[in-house]
Design a protein around this motif. Structure first.
Motif, PDB file in Angstrom:
ATOM      1  N   LYS A 131       0.830  -1.188   0.000  1.00 23.31           N
ATOM      2  CA  LYS A 131       0.000   0.000   0.000  1.00 23.31           C
ATOM      3  C   LYS A 131       0.875   1.253   0.000  1.00 23.31           C
ATOM      4  O   LYS A 131       1.765   1.391   0.826  1.00 23.31           O
ATOM      5  N   LYS A 132       0.637   2.143  -0.946  1.00 26.94           N
ATOM      6  CA  LYS A 132       1.440   3.367  -0.993  1.00 26.94           C
ATOM      7  C   LYS A 132       0.552   4.575  -0.749  1.00 26.94           C
ATOM      8  O   LYS A 132      -0.530   4.678  -1.317  1.00 26.94           O
ATOM      9  N   GLU A 133       1.056   5.483   0.082  1.00 26.24           N
ATOM     10  CA  GLU A 133       0.316   6.708   0.396  1.00 26.24           C
ATOM     11  C   GLU A 133       0.356   7.653  -0.803  1.00 26.24           C
ATOM     12  O   GLU A 133       1.314   7.638  -1.579  1.00 26.24           O
ATOM     13  N   ILE A 134      -0.660   8.502  -0.923  1.00 27.66           N
ATOM     14  CA  ILE A 134      -0.637   9.534  -1.971  1.00 27.66           C
ATOM     15  C   ILE A 134       0.091  10.756  -1.384  1.00 27.66           C
ATOM     16  O   ILE A 134      -0.447  11.460  -0.527  1.00 27.66           O
ATOM     17  N   ARG A 135       1.314  10.990  -1.834  1.00 28.09           N
ATOM     18  CA  ARG A 135       2.122  12.095  -1.298  1.00 28.09           C
ATOM     19  C   ARG A 135       2.371  13.189  -2.321  1.00 28.09           C
ATOM     20  O   ARG A 135       2.751  14.285  -1.997  1.00 28.09           O
ATOM     21  N   LYS A 136       2.235  12.818  -3.596  1.00 25.10           N
ATOM     22  CA  LYS A 136       2.605  13.754  -4.653  1.00 25.10           C
ATOM     23  C   LYS A 136       1.400  14.150  -5.500  1.00 25.10           C
ATOM     24  O   LYS A 136       0.516  13.314  -5.728  1.00 25.10           O
ATOM     25  N   ALA A 137       1.438  15.391  -5.958  1.00 24.82           N
ATOM     26  CA  ALA A 137       0.366  15.852  -6.852  1.00 24.82           C
ATOM     27  C   ALA A 137       0.968  16.580  -8.045  1.00 24.82           C
ATOM     28  O   ALA A 137       2.039  17.177  -7.947  1.00 24.82           O
ATOM     29  N   VAL A 138       0.248  16.516  -9.135  1.00 24.20           N
ATOM     30  CA  VAL A 138       0.638  17.218 -10.359  1.00 24.20           C
ATOM     31  C   VAL A 138      -0.446  18.257 -10.669  1.00 24.20           C
ATOM     32  O   VAL A 138      -1.640  17.935 -10.633  1.00 24.20           O
ATOM     33  N   GLU A 198       4.402  16.995  -1.851  1.00 22.80           N
ATOM     34  CA  GLU A 198       5.230  17.457  -2.963  1.00 22.80           C
ATOM     35  C   GLU A 198       4.335  17.734  -4.163  1.00 22.80           C
ATOM     36  O   GLU A 198       3.528  16.879  -4.541  1.00 22.80           O
ATOM     37  N   ILE A 199       4.534  18.906  -4.764  1.00 23.38           N
ATOM     38  CA  ILE A 199       3.677  19.280  -5.897  1.00 23.38           C
ATOM     39  C   ILE A 199       4.548  19.598  -7.108  1.00 23.38           C
ATOM     40  O   ILE A 199       5.521  20.351  -6.996  1.00 23.38           O
ATOM     41  N   LEU A 200       4.180  19.044  -8.228  1.00 25.54           N
ATOM     42  CA  LEU A 200       4.862  19.392  -9.476  1.00 25.54           C
ATOM     43  C   LEU A 200       3.889  20.192 -10.337  1.00 25.54           C
ATOM     44  O   LEU A 200       2.788  19.720 -10.647  1.00 25.54           O
ATOM     45  N   VAL A 201       4.300  21.402 -10.696  1.00 25.82           N
ATOM     46  CA  VAL A 201       3.458  22.219 -11.572  1.00 25.82           C
ATOM     47  C   VAL A 201       4.042  22.133 -12.979  1.00 25.82           C
ATOM     48  O   VAL A 201       5.244  22.320 -13.174  1.00 25.82           O
ATOM     49  N   ASN A 256       6.339  21.909  -0.834  1.00 23.02           N
ATOM     50  CA  ASN A 256       7.504  21.807  -1.712  1.00 23.02           C
ATOM     51  C   ASN A 256       6.974  21.788  -3.132  1.00 23.02           C
ATOM     52  O   ASN A 256       6.329  20.823  -3.531  1.00 23.02           O
ATOM     53  N   ILE A 257       7.243  22.868  -3.852  1.00 22.33           N
ATOM     54  CA  ILE A 257       6.696  22.955  -5.214  1.00 22.33           C
ATOM     55  C   ILE A 257       7.841  22.903  -6.221  1.00 22.33           C
ATOM     56  O   ILE A 257       8.852  23.595  -6.064  1.00 22.33           O
ATOM     57  N   TYR A 258       7.675  22.075  -7.213  1.00 22.38           N
ATOM     58  CA  TYR A 258       8.671  21.907  -8.277  1.00 22.38           C
ATOM     59  C   TYR A 258       7.998  22.265  -9.590  1.00 22.38           C
ATOM     60  O   TYR A 258       6.771  22.244  -9.699  1.00 22.38           O
TER      61      TYR A 258
END
Ligand code: G1P
Length: 297
Positions: free
Chosen positions: A3-10, A54-57, A100-102
């Motif tokens: 099971k993996k947590e949702i940590r990242k968003a795009v 963590e967010i990637l834009v 943390n935005i990338y």
């Protein structure tokens, strides 16, 4: 499967914003404010309030000021401190510390699916969230829309798209889902059989539209890599999700909250008025003005 947590968003934000020209000639549409907060900040806040770290834009060459917005601004900070504007100082520091935005650039405007593919190496082998900048969702004291989706993901461990029912005349503006036969469409969570991007009203399999929130398994990238252009000649995320259904279950979740289409002029004005009515310092004045104005209609 572990099971993996949702940590990242795009957050795809590479659109040209042609519907808001000339305002968007030099300013990204994501920086247009609802009252005084740029729409992208509402989206980042929803992600953070949903547990995203963590967010990637996904950007393009015209989006520098969005990066500046989420960065420190020492000159402004010093000036605010010198003029004893502590509240404003705290507010702008808080924005820089939200998450943390990338950033990565989509080099050609080839569609939403192509934009998401640009996130492949950032995401790696984890399930992740997608939030579209044109869809601002307000659920007041309830769970943010993305958090509802993440909780639903955790219960099914499969990709899940956020939907709401739209008027039949509007189905051609959206990705429309087709529930599996026998699924009770009145349930909040339904298993899907298919999905179609911007169908004609007469071809739409339902009136449940994907409204800018997704939780996807990393296998979506395998499909995006080989996805051929679809509706509008663009590489569509909807088509890749439909193909993902060949190998994995995909669900839709009818999320709670008011969704504003801030990529549309009327939707933007509606959101501006409703967000302004939420502000204590504006509410009474605006209500009185709207009542007075309504008399003239
Ligand atoms: C995109 C997606 C569509 C989705 C919509 C939600 O379309 O392709 O499936 O329903 O966002 O706003 P766009 O509005 O970018 O054309």
């Amino acid at each position: 499967m572990r099971k993996k947590e949702i940590r990242k968003a795009v957050i795809p934000a590479a659109g040209l914003g042609t519907r808001f020209l000339p305002a968007t000639k030099a300013i990204p549409k994501e920086m247009l404010p609802l009252v005084d907060i740029p729409t992208i900040q509402y989206i980042v806040k929803e992600a953070v309030n949903s547990g995203i770290e963590e967010i990637l834009v996904i950007t393009n060459s015209n989006k520098h000021c969005m990066e500046n917005h989420f960065d420190r601004s020492y000159e402004l900070e010093n000036r605010l401190l010198e003029s004893d504007k502590q509240e404003e100082y705290n507010m702008i520091c808080d924005i820089a510390n939200m998450a943390n935005i990338y950033y990565v650039r989509q080099k050609e405007p080839k569609g939403l699916g192509h934009a998401i593919l640009c996130a492949k190496s950032f995401i790696g082998d984890e399930p992740f969230a997608v939030l579209l900048g044109d869809d601002v969702v307000e659920n007041h004291d309830g769970k943010p829309a993305l958090k509802q989706l993440i909780d639903a993901y955790n219960s099914v461990q499969a990709s899940i798209v956020g939907v709401q029912t739209v008027p039949e005349d509007d189905v051609s503006k959206y990705g429309i889902v087709e529930p599996e036969k026998g699924e009770d469409v009145l349930n909040r969570k339904v298993k899907l059989r298919s999905m179609v991007e911007k169908p004609k009203k007469e071809d739409a399999p339902s009136s449940m539209a994907v409204l800018g929130r997704y939780v996807l398994t990393p296998e979506i990238f395998d499909y995006l890599e080989t996805q051929t252009p679809g509706a509008g000649g663009e590489i569509q995320l909807t088509d890749a999700i439909k193909n993902l259904m060949i190998s994995q279950s995909v669900y839709a979740y009818d999320f709670e909250g008011t969704r504003y289409d801030v990529g549309d002029k009327f939707g933007f004005i509606r959101a501006t008025i409703e967000y302004a009515l939420e502000r204590e310092e504006l509410r009474d004045k605006l209500q009185a003005y709207l009542k007075e104005l309504a008399q003239t209609f």
